[in-house]
Design an enzyme around this catalytic site. Structure first.
Site, mmCIF file in Angstrom:
data_model
loop_
_atom_site.group_PDB
_atom_site.id
_atom_site.type_symbol
_atom_site.label_atom_id
_atom_site.label_comp_id
_atom_site.label_asym_id
_atom_site.label_seq_id
_atom_site.Cartn_x
_atom_site.Cartn_y
_atom_site.Cartn_z
ATOM 1 N N SER A 1 40.844 49.813 40.204
ATOM 2 C CA SER A 1 41.768 49.055 39.352
ATOM 3 C C SER A 1 42.095 49.724 38.025
ATOM 4 O O SER A 1 43.032 49.322 37.354
ATOM 5 C CB SER A 1 41.182 47.675 39.053
ATOM 6 O OG SER A 1 39.940 47.813 38.398
ATOM 7 N N ASP B 1 40.374 41.648 30.235
ATOM 8 C CA ASP B 1 39.579 40.633 30.921
ATOM 9 C C ASP B 1 38.133 41.088 30.964
ATOM 10 O O ASP B 1 37.724 41.940 30.174
ATOM 11 C CB ASP B 1 40.167 40.340 32.313
ATOM 12 C CG ASP B 1 40.138 41.566 33.223
ATOM 13 O OD1 ASP B 1 39.416 42.545 32.927
ATOM 14 O OD2 ASP B 1 40.846 41.551 34.249
ATOM 15 N N HIS C 1 38.404 45.042 32.349
ATOM 16 C CA HIS C 1 39.516 45.988 32.202
ATOM 17 C C HIS C 1 40.064 46.058 30.777
ATOM 18 O O HIS C 1 40.215 45.021 30.131
ATOM 19 C CB HIS C 1 40.686 45.575 33.112
ATOM 20 C CG HIS C 1 40.328 45.483 34.549
ATOM 21 N ND1 HIS C 1 40.145 44.288 35.207
ATOM 22 C CD2 HIS C 1 40.099 46.442 35.471
ATOM 23 C CE1 HIS C 1 39.830 44.524 36.468
ATOM 24 N NE2 HIS C 1 39.790 45.827 36.665
#
Ligand SMILES: *[C@@H]1O[C@H](CO)[C@@H](O)[C@H](O)[C@H]1NC(C)=O
Ligand SMILES: *[C@@H]1O[C@H](CO)[C@@H](O)[C@H](O)[C@H]1NC(C)=O
Ligand SMILES: *[C@@H]1O[C@H](CO)[C@@H](O)[C@H](O)[C@H]1NC(C)=O
Ligand SMILES: *[C@@H]1O[C@H](CO)[C@@H](O)[C@H](O)[C@H]1NC(C)=O
Ligand SMILES: *[C@@H]1O[C@H](CO)[C@@H](O)[C@H](O)[C@H]1NC(C)=O
Length: 351
Positions: A46, A327, A330
C-alpha cells in the site's frame, strides 16, 4: 458492533515503507542513468499501490481516502498522493497505470510503465487475498514475454519495490507474538533479494527498494501512549531487517555489473521528520508528528469505518497537510512529500 462496511485493516502493525516527494525536473542531470528512464515499474504494497484493489470494502475505496487528491477515493491508501506519484514525478513521468486498470481496459503498452503493487501484500502470502510480490513479478514477466513492453523500453526503466512490513504484521497475527522473529526476518530479506534479482534479470536497469520505516512509530503501536512514544522494540526489529537488507543489496550489487540496486532509507528519513517535527526542505511542518489525521473512535474501528446507520466511527483532522500520518499505518500526501524529498536527495548522492 463491528463495522463490516469498511476497510481492510490497512496493512497492519508493521507495514512500512514509503516515500515521495515532488521532484522538480531536469535539474537532476547527475542521475546516473545512461539515458533518462522512460518507464517506471512498481511492485509491493500500500505504500506504492495507486489503485489495483477494486474491492469496495477496501478502506482505500472509501472516504475520506482521496480527499486531498484526486478529491474522491482512488484506491490509494492516503488522503492523496503516495510514494509512487512522487517518484514518477521525480523521473518526469506520469504515475504509471495500474495493472488491474490496464487489464480491464485492454489497451496496448502503457506509456509510463505499470504499477503491479497491491495494498496489504508481502513477499510471502498475508491475510489479504491479493497477489504476493512473486505473482506481481509474474504479471510483469508475462507482459514482457508478450511484448506489451518492448525489451528496449524495459532496458531504460526503473523499478520501485516496496516490501514495507506486511509479512511481519501477518507473522504477528498468525503467531500471536513476535517470538522467533529473527529467522523469519532472514527469510523475508532472502525473498526480497530473490525478487530484486528477478526484476533485474527481466531487463530493468535500476531498482530502488524501500527499507522498513520506523514501524514502532506508526499510529497503530503508538495509540496506547496517546501517540507520544515510539515502540523501541518494534523499531529495533526494523533496524535488523534494514541491516540485513543492506547486506543483501551490497552483495547483489557486487555480483552484478553497474550496481543496479539502491535502497531508500525510509527509516532515517521518517525518523528525522518525526524528530524535527517536519522537514524545512519540504516546507512541511508536523507539530504532533505521531498523531494521525484519521483514526477510529476506538480500537475496533479504523479510518473510514461507518456503523450500520452510516455514522462515521472515526475522527478526521481539519488539515491533512499538517499531519505526517494519515491513518494507523500510512503517511499523508504531505508526509510522503516530505519523506520523498529527503530520499530524493540521498538518491542524487548515490547515483
Ligand atoms: C471484502 O469483501 C470480500 C469479498 O466479499 C471478503 O472476502 C473480504 O473478507 C471483505 N473484507 C473485509 C475487510 O470486510
Ligand atoms: C505467491 O503466491 C503464489 C500464488 O498464490 C504461490 O504459489 C506462491 O507460493 C507465493 N510465493 C511466495 C514466495 O510466498
Ligand atoms: C511463528 O511462525 C513461523 C513462520 O511461519 C514459524 O516457523 C514459527 O514456528 C512460529 N513460532 C511460534 C512460536 O509459533
Ligand atoms: C501500552 O502497552 C503496553 C504493553 O502492552 C502496556 O504495558 C502499557 O500499559 C500500555 N500503555 C497504556 C497507556 O495503555
Ligand atoms: C512494543 O511492541 C512489542 C511487540 O509488538 C510489544 O510486545 C510491546 O508490548 C510493545 N511495548 C509497548 C510499550 O507498547
Amino acid at each position: 458492533m463491528e463495522s463490516r462496511k469498511t476497510v481492510f485493516p490497512l496493512l497492519s502493525l508493521f507495514v512500512f515503507s514509503l516515500l515521495l516527494g515532488r521532484g522538480s525536473g531536469r535539474h537532476h542531470v547527475d542521475y546516473r542513468f545512461n539515458s533518462w528512464p522512460t518507464k517506471l515499474f512498481v511492485f509491493g504494497d500500500s505504500y506504492v499501490d495507486t489503485g489495483n484493489i477494486k474491492a469496495t470494502n477496501s478502506s482505500s475505496r472509501n472516504l475520506p481516502y482521496g480527499i486531498t487528491f484526486p478529491g474522491v477515493p482512488s484506491g490509494r491508501f492516503s488522503d492523496g498522493r503516495v510514494m509512487t506519484d512522487f517518484f514518477a514525478n521525480y523521473l518526469e513521468l506520469k504515475s504509471p497505470e495500474t495493472f488491474i486498470g490496464w487489464r480491464k481496459g485492454g489497451r496496448k503498452g502503457p506509456k509510463y510503465g505499470m504499477n503491479f503493487a497491491f495494498g496489504g501484500t508481502g513477499v510471502f502470502d498475508t491475510s489479504f487475498p491479493f497477489p504476493n510480490m512473486t505473482t506481481q513479478i509474474d504479471f510483469f514477466q508475462g507482459l514482457v514475454a508478450n511484448n506489451i513492453f518492448d525489451p528496449k523500453h524495459v532496458g531504460s526503466s526503473v523499478a520501485l519495490v516496496s516490501p514495507s512490513g506486511n509479512d511481519y504484521s501477518f507473522y504477528q497475527e498468525r503467531n500471536g507474538s513476535m517470538e522467533g522473529l529473527q529467522p523469519f526476518i532472514i527469510s523475508v530479506v532472502n525473498q526480497i533479494a530473490v525478487n530484486l534479482k528477478r526484476i533485474q534479470s527481466l531487463g530493468v536497469k535500476k531498482i530502488v527498494v524501500l527499507g522498513l520505516g520506523p514501524v514502532g512509530c506508526l499510529p497503530q503501536p503508538t495509540a496506547n501512549s496517546s501517540f507520544k512514544h515510539c515502540n523501541s522494540t518494534t523499531n529495533s526489529m526494523a533496524k535488523v531487517h534494514n541491516l540485513l537488507l543492506k547486506q543483501a543489496v551490497e552483495k547483489l550489487n557486487k555480483d552484478t555489473k553497474g550496481s543496479p540496486f539502491i535502497i531508500f532509507d525510509v527509516y532515517n528519513a521518517i525518523l528525522s521528520i518525526i524528530r524535527n517535527k517536519g522537514s524545512p526542505k519540504a516546507r512541511a511542518r508536523f507539530v504532533t508528528p505521531l498523531k494521525p489525521c484519521c483514526f477510529g473512535v476506538s480500537s475496533e474501528f479504523s479510518c473510514g469505518s461507518v456503523d450500520e446507520k452510516g455514522n462515521k466511527m472515526y475522527t478526521l483532522c481539519k488539515r491533512p497537510k499538517s499531519a505526517l500520518f494519515w491513518d494507523s499505518v500510512h503517511p499523508t500526501q504531505q508526509g510522503w512529500f516530505a519523506t520523498f524529498s529527503s530520499l530524493a536527495s540521498s538518491l542524487k548522492h548515490h547515483l
